[in-house]
Design an enzyme around this catalytic site. Sequence first.
Site, PDB file in Angstrom:
ATOM      1  N   MET A 146       6.935  -4.461   2.344  1.00 39.64           N
ATOM      2  CA  MET A 146       7.675  -3.466   3.129  1.00 39.64           C
ATOM      3  C   MET A 146       7.825  -3.979   4.564  1.00 39.64           C
ATOM      4  SD  MET A 146       6.815   0.215   1.526  1.00 39.64           S
ATOM      5  CE  MET A 146       5.238   0.540   2.279  1.00 39.64           C
ATOM      6  N   GLU A 201      -0.907 -11.928   8.059  1.00 32.46           N
ATOM      7  CA  GLU A 201      -1.494 -13.057   7.326  1.00 32.46           C
ATOM      8  C   GLU A 201      -1.739 -12.724   5.857  1.00 32.46           C
ATOM      9  OE1 GLU A 201      -0.909 -16.108   9.071  1.00 32.46           O
ATOM     10  OE2 GLU A 201      -2.093 -16.474   7.252  1.00 32.46           O
ATOM     11  N   GLY A 202      -2.001 -11.452   5.570  1.00 28.72           N
ATOM     12  CA  GLY A 202      -2.196 -11.063   4.161  1.00 28.72           C
ATOM     13  C   GLY A 202      -0.945 -11.361   3.349  1.00 28.72           C
ATOM     14  N   HIS A 203       0.211 -10.923   3.870  1.00 32.70           N
ATOM     15  CA  HIS A 203       1.472 -11.206   3.163  1.00 32.70           C
ATOM     16  C   HIS A 203       1.701 -12.716   3.073  1.00 32.70           C
ATOM     17  CE1 HIS A 203       2.630  -7.164   5.018  1.00 32.70           C
ATOM     18  NE2 HIS A 203       2.778  -6.957   3.726  1.00 32.70           N
ATOM     19  N   ASP A 256      -4.654  -3.401  -2.412  1.00 33.17           N
ATOM     20  CA  ASP A 256      -4.080  -2.259  -3.136  1.00 33.17           C
ATOM     21  C   ASP A 256      -4.468  -2.409  -4.613  1.00 33.17           C
ATOM     22  OD1 ASP A 256      -2.348  -0.979  -0.996  1.00 33.17           O
ATOM     23  OD2 ASP A 256      -1.707  -3.061  -0.903  1.00 33.17           O
ATOM     24  N   GLN A 281      -2.704  -0.158  -7.110  1.00 31.72           N
ATOM     25  CA  GLN A 281      -1.294  -0.544  -7.244  1.00 31.72           C
ATOM     26  C   GLN A 281      -1.167  -1.731  -8.201  1.00 31.72           C
ATOM     27  OE1 GLN A 281       1.812  -0.760  -4.043  1.00 31.72           O
ATOM     28  NE2 GLN A 281       1.222  -2.895  -3.949  1.00 31.72           N
ATOM     29  N   ARG A 326      -0.399  -1.119   8.612  1.00 28.47           N
ATOM     30  CA  ARG A 326      -0.750   0.135   9.301  1.00 28.47           C
ATOM     31  C   ARG A 326      -1.822  -0.075  10.370  1.00 28.47           C
ATOM     32  NH1 ARG A 326       0.524   2.554   3.965  1.00 28.47           N
ATOM     33  NH2 ARG A 326       2.181   4.078   4.311  1.00 28.47           N
TER      34      ARG A 326
END
Length: 289
Positions: free
Chosen positions: A37, A42-44, A157, A160, A194
Amino acid sequence: METETKTLQEVSSISEMKEVALSFRKKSLTIGFVPTMGCLHEGHLTLVKQSLETCDRTVVSIFVNPVQFGPDEDLSTYPRQLQSDIEKLEAVGVDVLFHPTKEEMYPAGHKTYVQVQDITEHLCGTSRPDLFTGVSTVVLKLFNIIQPHNAYFGEKDWQQLAVIETLIQDLNLDVVLIRVPIVREIDGLAMSSRNRYLSDQERQTALFLSRSLQQARDNIRQGTTSAKVIRNSIRQCLLEKGGVEIDYISICDPKNFKEKEQVCGRTLIALAVKVGTSRLIDNCIIEEF
Ligand code: PAF
Protein backbone atom coordinates in the site's frame (compact mmCIF):
# COMPACT_ATOMS: atom_id res chain seq x y z
CA MET A 1 18.43 -14.83 -13.97
CA GLU A 2 19.14 -12.09 -16.54
CA THR A 3 21.43 -9.15 -15.67
CA GLU A 4 20.83 -5.86 -17.45
CA THR A 5 20.37 -2.16 -16.64
CA LYS A 6 16.73 -1.59 -15.83
CA THR A 7 14.39 1.37 -15.84
CA LEU A 8 11.24 1.27 -13.74
CA GLN A 9 8.16 0.93 -15.90
CA GLU A 10 5.15 2.65 -14.33
CA VAL A 11 1.76 1.20 -15.19
CA SER A 12 -1.61 2.35 -13.93
CA SER A 13 -4.10 0.67 -16.25
CA ILE A 14 -5.17 -2.94 -15.76
CA SER A 15 -5.13 -3.70 -19.50
CA GLU A 16 -1.53 -2.45 -19.88
CA MET A 17 -0.41 -4.37 -16.78
CA LYS A 18 -1.96 -7.55 -18.21
CA GLU A 19 -0.12 -7.00 -21.51
CA VAL A 20 3.20 -6.47 -19.71
CA ALA A 21 2.67 -9.63 -17.65
CA LEU A 22 1.74 -11.59 -20.77
CA SER A 23 4.86 -10.37 -22.58
CA PHE A 24 7.01 -11.64 -19.66
CA ARG A 25 5.22 -14.98 -19.68
CA LYS A 26 5.60 -15.34 -23.47
CA LYS A 27 9.37 -14.98 -23.01
CA SER A 28 9.25 -17.59 -20.20
CA LEU A 29 10.41 -14.98 -17.68
CA THR A 30 9.37 -15.67 -14.09
CA ILE A 31 7.37 -12.90 -12.40
CA GLY A 32 7.86 -12.05 -8.71
CA PHE A 33 5.17 -9.86 -7.15
CA VAL A 34 5.23 -7.69 -4.03
CA PRO A 35 1.81 -6.17 -3.18
CA THR A 36 2.00 -3.02 -1.04
CA MET A 37 0.00 0.00 0.00
CA GLY A 38 3.05 2.20 -0.50
CA CYS A 39 4.98 4.34 1.98
CA LEU A 40 7.74 1.83 1.47
CA HIS A 41 10.22 0.95 4.22
CA GLU A 42 13.00 -1.62 4.68
CA GLY A 43 10.42 -4.33 5.39
CA HIS A 44 8.92 -3.90 1.91
CA LEU A 45 12.36 -3.59 0.33
CA THR A 46 13.39 -6.90 1.91
CA LEU A 47 10.47 -8.58 0.12
CA VAL A 48 11.42 -6.78 -3.10
CA LYS A 49 15.07 -7.87 -2.84
CA GLN A 50 14.04 -11.50 -2.36
CA SER A 51 11.92 -11.27 -5.50
CA LEU A 52 14.75 -9.62 -7.45
CA GLU A 53 17.13 -12.40 -6.37
CA THR A 54 14.76 -15.21 -7.34
CA CYS A 55 12.68 -14.05 -10.28
CA ASP A 56 13.46 -12.69 -13.76
CA ARG A 57 11.04 -9.78 -13.41
CA THR A 58 9.73 -8.04 -10.27
CA VAL A 59 6.42 -6.21 -10.14
CA VAL A 60 5.49 -4.08 -7.10
CA SER A 61 1.97 -2.76 -6.65
CA ILE A 62 1.12 0.37 -4.69
CA PHE A 63 -2.57 0.63 -4.00
CA VAL A 64 -4.23 1.85 -0.82
CA ASN A 65 -7.11 -0.59 -0.99
CA PRO A 66 -10.25 1.16 0.26
CA VAL A 67 -12.27 -2.02 0.77
CA GLN A 68 -9.97 -3.33 3.52
CA PHE A 69 -10.53 -0.25 5.72
CA GLY A 70 -13.51 -0.01 8.06
CA PRO A 71 -15.59 3.18 8.25
CA ASP A 72 -13.74 4.47 11.35
CA GLU A 73 -10.25 3.49 10.19
CA ASP A 74 -7.37 5.51 8.74
CA LEU A 75 -8.05 5.30 4.96
CA SER A 76 -8.04 9.07 4.44
CA THR A 77 -4.89 9.64 6.50
CA TYR A 78 -2.98 6.50 5.45
CA PRO A 79 0.50 7.78 4.49
CA ARG A 80 1.00 8.25 0.75
CA GLN A 81 4.37 9.23 -0.79
CA LEU A 82 4.44 7.93 -4.35
CA GLN A 83 7.45 9.95 -5.55
CA SER A 84 9.82 8.76 -2.84
CA ASP A 85 8.46 5.20 -3.24
CA ILE A 86 9.31 5.36 -6.95
CA GLU A 87 12.87 6.47 -6.13
CA LYS A 88 13.28 3.55 -3.71
CA LEU A 89 12.00 1.05 -6.29
CA GLU A 90 14.28 2.49 -8.98
CA ALA A 91 17.27 2.32 -6.66
CA VAL A 92 16.86 -1.42 -6.07
CA GLY A 93 16.08 -2.22 -9.72
CA VAL A 94 12.38 -3.13 -9.73
CA ASP A 95 11.03 -3.73 -13.24
CA VAL A 96 7.41 -2.62 -13.00
CA LEU A 97 5.38 -0.49 -10.60
CA PHE A 98 1.63 -1.04 -10.87
CA HIS A 99 -0.26 1.82 -9.24
CA PRO A 100 -3.87 1.87 -10.33
CA THR A 101 -6.51 4.34 -9.18
CA LYS A 102 -9.43 3.35 -7.00
CA GLU A 103 -11.75 3.77 -10.02
CA GLU A 104 -9.55 1.44 -12.10
CA MET A 105 -9.65 -1.30 -9.45
CA TYR A 106 -13.25 -0.81 -8.31
CA PRO A 107 -15.24 0.76 -11.13
CA ALA A 108 -18.88 1.64 -10.50
CA GLY A 109 -20.86 -1.58 -10.40
CA HIS A 110 -18.16 -3.69 -8.74
CA LYS A 111 -20.05 -6.35 -6.79
CA THR A 112 -17.72 -9.27 -6.13
CA TYR A 113 -15.91 -9.85 -2.84
CA VAL A 114 -13.90 -12.86 -1.75
CA GLN A 115 -14.30 -14.25 1.73
CA VAL A 116 -12.01 -16.76 3.40
CA GLN A 117 -13.93 -18.26 6.31
CA ASP A 118 -13.07 -19.43 9.86
CA ILE A 119 -9.47 -18.25 10.15
CA THR A 120 -10.66 -14.69 9.53
CA GLU A 121 -12.89 -14.79 12.61
CA HIS A 122 -10.04 -14.44 15.09
CA LEU A 123 -7.40 -11.83 16.01
CA CYS A 124 -7.52 -8.86 13.58
CA GLY A 125 -10.72 -10.19 11.97
CA THR A 126 -12.62 -9.61 15.24
CA SER A 127 -11.84 -5.92 15.58
CA ARG A 128 -11.51 -5.19 11.85
CA PRO A 129 -14.39 -7.15 10.28
CA ASP A 130 -13.86 -5.71 6.75
CA LEU A 131 -10.12 -6.31 6.66
CA PHE A 132 -9.69 -9.81 5.29
CA THR A 133 -12.51 -9.71 2.74
CA GLY A 134 -10.92 -6.52 1.42
CA VAL A 135 -7.43 -8.05 1.41
CA SER A 136 -8.55 -11.32 -0.24
CA THR A 137 -10.51 -9.45 -2.90
CA VAL A 138 -7.71 -7.09 -3.85
CA VAL A 139 -4.99 -9.76 -3.72
CA LEU A 140 -6.99 -12.08 -5.98
CA LYS A 141 -7.59 -9.20 -8.41
CA LEU A 142 -3.89 -8.31 -8.36
CA PHE A 143 -2.88 -11.96 -8.93
CA ASN A 144 -5.26 -12.10 -11.93
CA ILE A 145 -3.84 -8.88 -13.36
CA ILE A 146 -0.12 -9.48 -12.70
CA GLN A 147 -0.04 -13.28 -13.16
CA PRO A 148 2.91 -13.78 -10.78
CA HIS A 149 4.79 -17.03 -10.32
CA ASN A 150 5.85 -16.00 -6.79
CA ALA A 151 4.23 -13.52 -4.37
CA TYR A 152 6.11 -12.17 -1.34
CA PHE A 153 4.40 -11.41 1.99
CA GLY A 154 5.84 -10.44 5.38
CA GLU A 155 5.24 -12.46 8.54
CA LYS A 156 4.38 -9.33 10.54
CA ASP A 157 0.88 -9.77 9.10
CA TRP A 158 0.86 -13.45 10.08
CA GLN A 159 -2.90 -13.84 9.84
CA GLN A 160 -3.01 -12.09 6.44
CA LEU A 161 -0.41 -14.58 5.22
CA ALA A 162 -2.54 -17.51 6.41
CA VAL A 163 -5.58 -16.00 4.67
CA ILE A 164 -3.71 -15.62 1.36
CA GLU A 165 -2.27 -19.14 1.66
CA THR A 166 -5.82 -20.46 2.10
CA LEU A 167 -7.07 -18.37 -0.83
CA ILE A 168 -4.32 -19.77 -3.07
CA GLN A 169 -5.04 -23.33 -2.00
CA ASP A 170 -8.84 -23.19 -2.08
CA LEU A 171 -9.10 -21.37 -5.42
CA ASN A 172 -6.31 -23.46 -7.02
CA LEU A 173 -4.21 -20.44 -7.90
CA ASP A 174 -0.84 -21.06 -9.57
CA VAL A 175 1.06 -18.69 -7.30
CA VAL A 176 3.78 -19.67 -4.83
CA LEU A 177 3.56 -17.64 -1.65
CA ILE A 178 6.94 -16.78 -0.15
CA ARG A 179 6.94 -15.92 3.57
CA VAL A 180 9.48 -13.35 4.69
CA PRO A 181 10.37 -12.95 8.40
CA ILE A 182 9.55 -9.69 10.23
CA VAL A 183 12.04 -6.88 9.61
CA ARG A 184 12.70 -4.82 12.76
CA GLU A 185 14.28 -1.48 13.55
CA ILE A 186 17.52 -1.76 15.51
CA ASP A 187 15.60 -1.26 18.78
CA GLY A 188 13.16 -4.09 17.98
CA LEU A 189 10.15 -2.15 16.64
CA ALA A 190 8.58 -4.13 13.78
CA MET A 191 8.69 -2.02 10.61
CA SER A 192 5.32 -0.64 9.53
CA SER A 193 4.09 2.24 7.40
CA ARG A 194 1.94 3.22 10.39
CA ASN A 195 5.06 3.82 12.54
CA ARG A 196 5.18 7.22 10.82
CA TYR A 197 2.16 8.37 12.77
CA LEU A 198 4.03 7.89 16.08
CA SER A 199 5.35 10.86 18.04
CA ASP A 200 8.75 10.36 19.71
CA GLN A 201 7.05 9.51 22.96
CA GLU A 202 4.60 7.10 21.31
CA ARG A 203 7.49 5.42 19.52
CA GLN A 204 9.13 4.73 22.90
CA THR A 205 5.83 3.24 24.08
CA ALA A 206 5.56 1.14 20.90
CA LEU A 207 8.85 -0.56 21.78
CA PHE A 208 6.95 -2.43 24.49
CA LEU A 209 5.31 -4.63 21.84
CA SER A 210 8.55 -6.37 20.90
CA ARG A 211 9.81 -6.19 24.50
CA SER A 212 6.72 -7.93 25.84
CA LEU A 213 7.11 -10.66 23.22
CA GLN A 214 10.75 -11.09 24.18
CA GLN A 215 9.72 -11.33 27.84
CA ALA A 216 7.12 -13.98 26.94
CA ARG A 217 9.76 -15.97 25.07
CA ASP A 218 12.08 -15.76 28.09
CA ASN A 219 9.30 -16.90 30.44
CA ILE A 220 8.52 -19.86 28.19
CA ARG A 221 12.20 -20.77 27.98
CA GLN A 222 12.29 -20.77 31.78
CA GLY A 223 9.39 -23.24 31.91
CA THR A 224 6.16 -21.19 32.04
CA THR A 225 3.55 -22.83 29.85
CA SER A 226 0.24 -21.38 31.12
CA ALA A 227 -1.18 -19.10 28.43
CA LYS A 228 -3.03 -17.16 31.11
CA VAL A 229 0.19 -16.40 33.02
CA ILE A 230 2.04 -15.43 29.83
CA ARG A 231 -0.86 -13.25 28.63
CA ASN A 232 -0.96 -11.44 31.98
CA SER A 233 2.75 -10.75 31.94
CA ILE A 234 2.50 -9.38 28.38
CA ARG A 235 -0.44 -7.20 29.45
CA GLN A 236 1.52 -5.84 32.44
CA CYS A 237 4.54 -5.10 30.26
CA LEU A 238 2.39 -3.30 27.64
CA LEU A 239 0.49 -1.24 30.19
CA GLU A 240 3.58 -0.34 32.26
CA LYS A 241 4.20 2.94 30.46
CA GLY A 242 0.60 4.05 29.84
CA GLY A 243 -0.72 5.34 26.51
CA VAL A 244 -1.50 1.85 25.21
CA GLU A 245 -4.92 0.45 24.40
CA ILE A 246 -4.80 -3.31 23.99
CA ASP A 247 -6.94 -4.82 21.23
CA TYR A 248 -5.80 -8.42 21.70
CA ILE A 249 -3.05 -10.60 23.14
CA SER A 250 -3.44 -13.99 21.54
CA ILE A 251 -1.60 -17.19 22.34
CA CYS A 252 -2.87 -19.51 19.68
CA ASP A 253 -2.36 -22.14 17.05
CA PRO A 254 -0.48 -20.45 14.15
CA LYS A 255 -2.65 -22.14 11.50
CA ASN A 256 -6.23 -21.95 12.80
CA PHE A 257 -5.77 -19.17 15.41
CA LYS A 258 -7.65 -21.07 18.12
CA GLU A 259 -6.59 -19.89 21.57
CA LYS A 260 -4.42 -22.27 23.62
CA GLU A 261 -4.53 -22.79 27.36
CA GLN A 262 -1.00 -24.15 27.44
CA VAL A 263 1.97 -23.33 25.25
CA CYS A 264 2.62 -26.71 23.70
CA GLY A 265 3.46 -27.49 20.10
CA ARG A 266 4.10 -24.66 17.66
CA THR A 267 2.47 -21.52 19.06
CA LEU A 268 1.83 -18.01 17.78
CA ILE A 269 1.89 -15.10 20.20
CA ALA A 270 0.24 -12.16 18.45
CA LEU A 271 -0.52 -8.66 19.69
CA ALA A 272 -2.53 -5.71 18.42
CA VAL A 273 -2.48 -2.45 20.34
CA LYS A 274 -3.31 1.17 19.76
CA VAL A 275 -0.58 3.66 20.59
CA GLY A 276 -1.93 7.17 20.07
CA THR A 277 -3.98 6.89 16.90
CA SER A 278 -1.84 4.10 15.41
CA ARG A 279 -2.92 0.49 15.51
CA LEU A 280 0.23 -1.64 15.68
CA ILE A 281 0.65 -5.40 15.44
CA ASP A 282 3.55 -7.72 16.21
CA ASN A 283 4.02 -11.44 16.75
CA CYS A 284 6.46 -14.22 17.42
CA ILE A 285 6.45 -17.95 16.93
CA ILE A 286 7.35 -20.37 19.70
CA GLU A 287 8.70 -23.43 17.96
CA GLU A 288 7.75 -26.87 19.20
CA PHE A 289 9.74 -27.88 22.28
O1 PAF B 1 -0.19 -5.88 3.61
C1 PAF B 1 -0.60 -4.95 2.89
O2 PAF B 1 0.08 -3.96 2.67
C2 PAF B 1 -1.98 -5.06 2.24
O3 PAF B 1 -2.86 -5.72 3.07
C3 PAF B 1 -1.95 -5.72 0.84
C4 PAF B 1 -1.49 -7.16 0.90
C5 PAF B 1 -1.05 -4.92 -0.08
C6 PAF B 1 -3.36 -5.72 0.24
O4 PAF B 1 -3.87 -4.43 0.11
